[in-house]
Design a protein around this motif. Structure first.
Motif, short mmCIF file in Angstrom:
data_model
loop_
_atom_site.label_atom_id
_atom_site.label_comp_id
_atom_site.label_asym_id
_atom_site.label_seq_id
_atom_site.Cartn_x
_atom_site.Cartn_y
_atom_site.Cartn_z
N THR A 1 15.08 17.31 71.25
CA THR A 1 14.77 16.55 72.28
C THR A 1 16.05 16.33 73.00
O THR A 1 17.36 16.50 72.46
CB THR A 1 14.19 15.03 72.22
N GLU B 1 19.09 17.81 80.33
CA GLU B 1 19.98 18.79 81.04
C GLU B 1 21.09 17.75 82.00
O GLU B 1 20.41 17.09 82.90
CB GLU B 1 19.11 19.70 81.63
N LEU C 1 21.56 17.70 73.15
CA LEU C 1 20.47 17.68 72.29
C LEU C 1 20.42 17.00 71.14
O LEU C 1 21.81 16.73 70.59
CB LEU C 1 20.27 19.20 71.94
N ILE D 1 11.95 26.16 74.21
CA ILE D 1 12.05 24.77 74.88
C ILE D 1 11.21 24.79 76.03
O ILE D 1 10.64 25.78 76.68
CB ILE D 1 13.75 25.12 75.57
N THR D 2 10.72 23.65 76.23
CA THR D 2 9.98 23.19 77.49
C THR D 2 10.91 22.12 78.46
O THR D 2 11.33 21.29 77.95
CB THR D 2 8.76 22.62 77.07
N VAL D 3 10.96 22.73 79.58
CA VAL D 3 12.03 21.85 80.65
C VAL D 3 11.00 20.98 81.40
O VAL D 3 10.04 21.53 82.06
CB VAL D 3 13.17 22.81 81.50
N GLN E 1 11.74 27.63 78.49
CA GLN E 1 13.19 28.19 78.43
C GLN E 1 13.40 28.60 76.89
O GLN E 1 12.45 28.16 76.18
CB GLN E 1 14.32 27.59 78.93
N TRP F 1 23.30 21.10 78.03
CA TRP F 1 22.20 20.36 77.29
C TRP F 1 22.78 19.66 76.48
O TRP F 1 23.43 20.03 75.38
CB TRP F 1 21.48 21.71 76.56
N LEU G 1 14.19 17.87 77.91
CA LEU G 1 14.10 18.93 77.25
C LEU G 1 13.32 18.64 75.88
O LEU G 1 13.68 17.45 75.28
CB LEU G 1 15.55 19.53 76.87
N THR G 2 12.29 19.35 75.44
CA THR G 2 11.91 19.32 74.24
C THR G 2 11.65 20.61 73.88
O THR G 2 11.64 21.63 74.43
CB THR G 2 10.50 18.86 74.14
N GLY G 3 11.88 20.73 72.47
CA GLY G 3 11.83 22.17 71.73
C GLY G 3 11.37 22.14 70.42
O GLY G 3 11.29 21.10 69.59
N ARG H 1 15.11 30.11 83.19
CA ARG H 1 13.67 30.12 83.67
C ARG H 1 13.42 31.53 84.12
O ARG H 1 12.42 31.93 84.15
CB ARG H 1 13.39 29.07 84.76
#
Length: 324
Positions: A110, A113, A101, A33-35, A45, A99, A123-125, A63
């Protein structure tokens, strides 16, 4: 008529359950995950979601610090709502952190939060890569990452205005003494300018009593150096932080030089400390707290923690990589 009505109800419930299972299936697995907050830099994350008897379970890596279990998850209007943290005691709010999602395509997430009714970071994952590959049979001759004379090949990161790293007497030293009443946070970490994929690392460290540092492999997986007080074994000297503790009965051995030999291939790591096996080809599930990013498939640097406390010294840092 009553029998038909009952049958229809049972069928509807079964179809709803099947649809729900299909809806949740695309969310299961490990996710990098990128926050991205409204201000400031994005940060990594990680989350792992599983299904157990129709219930979604899982764990999340925040984090910083250790991973912890999620506290709930359910489908709502095509979205998976995951409660990643309950309201913090004494925070003055009863709002949990959720989250929300969606999965726009296979292997991608996507979302946003949510704190109470307030939207937060985006959020992207991506599905975490398996990184399963055979151990190389041949390695290059070890080459130095630190020449013992200066910081060539290294750069401070984090709070660079408070960089305490120096080259002294052949050692890479975090000259950050503990101050009574303070924990020394706020100093810079340091990382290599070169990035690596699979490798064999040799590194020696002298961590004082009460000191706390860490060796980050590819900048994502922490090999713990020092102590966090002894209450949690997976937070102590030689642990793969929050995942694998050192062998039972291992001594901290602080205040003296100790050697780590680390082999990382894919996400499998073997660690020897002073010749003793601490971790034997164990799988690291995902990035640990403090990771630089969540791009697990990519090469990454080594980095050493300097933002905690203790005059911690490293020396004889060498690396071998697979022979082509």
């Amino acid at each position: 008529m009553k029998i038909k009505t009952l049958f229809a109800s049972i069928l509807a419930a079964a179809l709803a359950s099947t649809a729900s299972a299909q809806d949740t299936k695309e969310f299961l697995g490990r996710w990098d995950i990128t926050v991205t907050p409204a201000t400031g830099k994005p940060y990594p994350q990680w989350i792992e979601l599983t299904e157990n008897g129709g219930k979604i379970e899982g764990r999340v890596q925040p984090r910083g610090g250790a991973w912890h279990p999620i506290t709930g998850a359910h489908m709502e209007s095509g979205k998976l709502i995951v409660t990643v943290a309950e309201a913090a005691p004494g925070s003055g709010t009863n709002s949990a952190t959720n989250w929300e999602l969606t999965s726009p395509s296979p292997g991608k997430l996507t979302g946003v939060e949510i704190h109470g009714d307030a939207g937060g970071p985006m959020l992207t994952g991506v599905k975490a890569p398996s990184l399963d590959r055979p151990t190389p049979t041949k390695w290059t001759k070890p080459s130095p990452l630190f020449d013992g004379k200066d910081l060539k090949g290294w750069e401070p990161i984090g709070n660079v205005d408070n960089n305490k790293w120096v080259a002294r007497n052949g050692e890479l030293v975090n000259d950050n003494p503990e101050v009574p009443g303070q924990r020394g946070h706020g100093a810079a970490n340091i990382m290599t300018t070169e990035k690596f994929q699979d490798f064999k690392l040799h590194i020696e460290v002298n961590c004082p009593e009460g000191g706390n540092s860490g060796i980050y492999l590819r900048g994502r997986y922490e090999l713990q150096v020092g102590t966090e007080g002894g209450k949690i074994p997976s937070h102590e000297m030689g642990a793969i932080y929050s995942h694998y503790p050192p062998p039972a009965g291992s001594e901290l051995g602080l205040g003296r030089w100790t050697t780590f030999d680390v082999t990382l291939v894919g996400r499998h790591v073997t660690v020897l400390r002073d010749g003793k096996v601490y971790h034997d080809n164990v799988e690291i599930p995902g990035p640990t707290g403090g990771a630089l990013d969540s791009n697990e498939a990519e090469p990454g640097p080594f980095y050493l923690q300097g933002d905690h406390h203790g005059v911690i010294a490293y020396r004889n840092i060498t690396i071998s990589v697979p022979k082509k």
